[in-house]
Structure formats: C-alpha cells, structure tokens
Design a protein around this motif. Sequence first.
Motif, PDB file in Angstrom:
ATOM      1  N   PRO A 205      43.727  52.571  31.406  1.00  0.00           N
ATOM      2  CA  PRO A 205      44.544  51.247  31.667  1.00  0.00           C
ATOM      3  C   PRO A 205      43.547  50.143  31.621  1.00  0.00           C
ATOM      4  CG  PRO A 205      45.049  53.085  33.310  1.00  0.00           C
ATOM      5  CD  PRO A 205      43.981  53.534  32.369  1.00  0.00           C
ATOM      6  N   ILE A 206      42.193  50.536  31.959  1.00  0.00           N
ATOM      7  CA  ILE A 206      41.065  49.346  31.844  1.00  0.00           C
ATOM      8  C   ILE A 206      40.823  48.892  30.583  1.00  0.00           C
ATOM      9  CG2 ILE A 206      38.779  48.723  32.532  1.00  0.00           C
ATOM     10  CD1 ILE A 206      38.991  50.645  34.806  1.00  0.00           C
ATOM     11  N   ARG A 208      43.026  49.366  28.065  1.00  0.00           N
ATOM     12  CA  ARG A 208      44.210  48.668  27.390  1.00  0.00           C
ATOM     13  C   ARG A 208      44.235  47.204  27.710  1.00  0.00           C
ATOM     14  NH1 ARG A 208      47.768  51.315  29.966  1.00  0.00           N
ATOM     15  NH2 ARG A 208      47.645  53.198  28.282  1.00  0.00           N
ATOM     16  N   GLU A 209      43.987  47.060  29.008  1.00  0.00           N
ATOM     17  CA  GLU A 209      43.751  45.492  29.517  1.00  0.00           C
ATOM     18  C   GLU A 209      42.663  44.970  28.966  1.00  0.00           C
ATOM     19  OE1 GLU A 209      42.913  43.004  33.630  1.00  0.00           O
ATOM     20  OE2 GLU A 209      43.352  45.189  33.768  1.00  0.00           O
ATOM     21  N   ALA A 210      41.747  45.259  28.422  1.00  0.00           N
ATOM     22  CA  ALA A 210      40.557  44.789  27.900  1.00  0.00           C
ATOM     23  C   ALA A 210      40.675  44.925  26.252  1.00  0.00           C
ATOM     24  CB  ALA A 210      39.099  45.317  28.151  1.00  0.00           C
ATOM     25  N   ARG A 211      41.787  45.649  25.978  1.00  0.00           N
ATOM     26  CA  ARG A 211      41.968  45.540  24.379  1.00  0.00           C
ATOM     27  C   ARG A 211      40.703  46.113  23.344  1.00  0.00           C
ATOM     28  NH1 ARG A 211      45.149  39.645  22.771  1.00  0.00           N
ATOM     29  NH2 ARG A 211      46.646  39.862  24.402  1.00  0.00           N
TER      30      ARG A 211
END
Length: 341
Positions: A205-206, A208-211
């Motif tokens: 999840p982290i 994905r959020e940071a791409r």
Amino acid sequence: DKAVKNLILKAKENGGNQAWLAVNREPLTDKTLQGQVVTFTDISLLKQQEAALIKDNEELELRVVQRTQELERSNRHLQQTLLDLHETQKALLHQEKNAALGRMTISIAHELNTPIGNSLTMSSTILEEARSLKAEMEGVGVRKSSVENFLNMSIKGGEILDRSLQKMSHFISELKQVILKQGISHHSHFDVSRVLANLQDQVQPILREARVDMHISAPSELPIHSYQLELELVLKQLISNALEHGLKATHDGAIHIEVRDLGSELEISVQDNGRGVPNEHAERIFEAFFTTNMGSHKGLGLNQAVNLTKHVLEGRIVLDTNNLEGARFVLTLPREVSVKV
C-alpha cells in the motif's frame, strides 16, 4: 747461531723512502763450511696493502658506527612521529566524538523543544486561569461564562498537552530502540525468501501510494537460523529510507532487492533508482540523528538498522559508494546466529 725466521725490519732506502724487509737467517747445513745464509725479502708492497686494509677496516667501522647512530636517530624520530600520529588520531577522534555529541544534542533539543515549550505554555495558561477562577469564586461569585471558558480552555490545553507528551514519549521510545540490547525477539529458523515475499505484501500500500515498484530477486528457498523480526525491521528501514529520501517526488521509482547465497553467509542488497547519496553525507549516513530533513525526520532509522544488524543479526551493513545510480545498501548476514540472552 740460531735460525731467525721472518724478522720484520723497517729500513730507509737511499732515496729516503721507507722499506719493509723480512729477514731470515739459517746456519749452513754443510759441515765442512762455517757460516749462515741470510735472506732479505722486500715486503713493502705487502705492508702497504696491509696498512690500506687496516685503514679501510677502520673507515668501515667508523661508517658502521655513523650509520648505526643515524639509524638510531631515525628510529627515535619515527617513534616520536608515531607517537605524535597516535596523539593526533586521539585528538581527531575526540573532536569527532564531541562533534557527534554536539549534533546529537542539537537534534534532541530540536525534537523536544517544541513539545516541551507547548506543554510549559499551556500548563502556565491553565494554572493562571485556575487561579483567576478561584479568585472569582472567593469574590462576588462565579459567572457561568467564566466556568465555560475555563472548561473549554482546559480541554483544549489538555489536548495540546496530550499531543506534546505523546510526541515526546514516541521520540524517547525510538531513542531507546537506538540504544538497543533490549526487547530482542525470538530466535528461530525461517526462510528469508518467504520473509521478503511477506514484507512486499506489507509495504505494497505504501509503495502504491508513492508510485514505486519493488522487485525481489532471491533463491526459492534460503533457510537461516536468526532473528526474523529484527531482519524485517532492518529491511523496512532500508525501504523507508529509499521512499523518504531517494525516491521522494520522483517518477517511475523502483526498489530492487537482491539476495545472494554465499554459503555460510547471505547478502541482501537494497537499491533504488533515486537521487542517491551525496559524497559529503556518505560517511555520516549511519550516524544517530543525522538527517538532511531536520524537523520532518529524526535521523534514527539507518542508525537503528546498523545497530540491529551488528548487535542482533551479527552482520554488517554498508552503503555501496561505487554505485552509479541511486543508493545501494548491502547487508551481509551469517546464516547461523547465536542466541541472545
């Protein structure tokens, strides 16, 4: 009448030059004759050679003495130079320790000044309001608005005090983790490849959020006997460092984790394709409280990682300064770790 052999005489030639003679005298062996046979042999050249040899030996002995004295002086000079070097190293180490202590003190003060200042300000305000309310109660009476104001201010002040104390408590907790030697997890057999797969699921999840993409290259099975929780914490710190520093505000970010089986050891490298570590920061990157983002980061993550690696996992962690793209940290660990008491 007696024979004389090799009697050395010093004589003068007609020209006044000195000559050396060897004289031998032997009685005649013929009984019918009386007399002696005397021979004179010029040994001047031999004496000159002997004198030259003695002179050469004396000069050689003198040179040996002189050279010995020079070597002794050089040795004393080298010993003094070595002592001076050791003293200089001690002085530099002391200065570096003082500098590190100064930086640590500044960082601790920076982290604690704001919550302590807020707490002191708010506690003083609540105390002053309480005194005013008490004085009002002892006077003409308490107004409802005064009580409501005091309660509202107390609730707001309590919230500020709680946040400040929570922040200080969290900071001190992190500080204790840096000091280490406490709270070591269970010593067990586990598979490093499986740990990495689970870790990837946890941080997805982290990422994905940071791409940011994360790629893992590891043997299908790599069992070791060590401390799983501490290994996970070290890897999370390295991933967190890549996200917060190397890959922050970048596009197409990637983290590559590669595991190599070295027999009795294993090597785990964590590399990002971010902006890398400047040379002036490389030597201090594992130092406690060192951060390039004062205020937003405390500078404890990598120091905690290196302490866990050294004291619990019995390994070592280095920054690959030869890496040309991004930052690359190399973790080398033994596959059999002793049980910590």
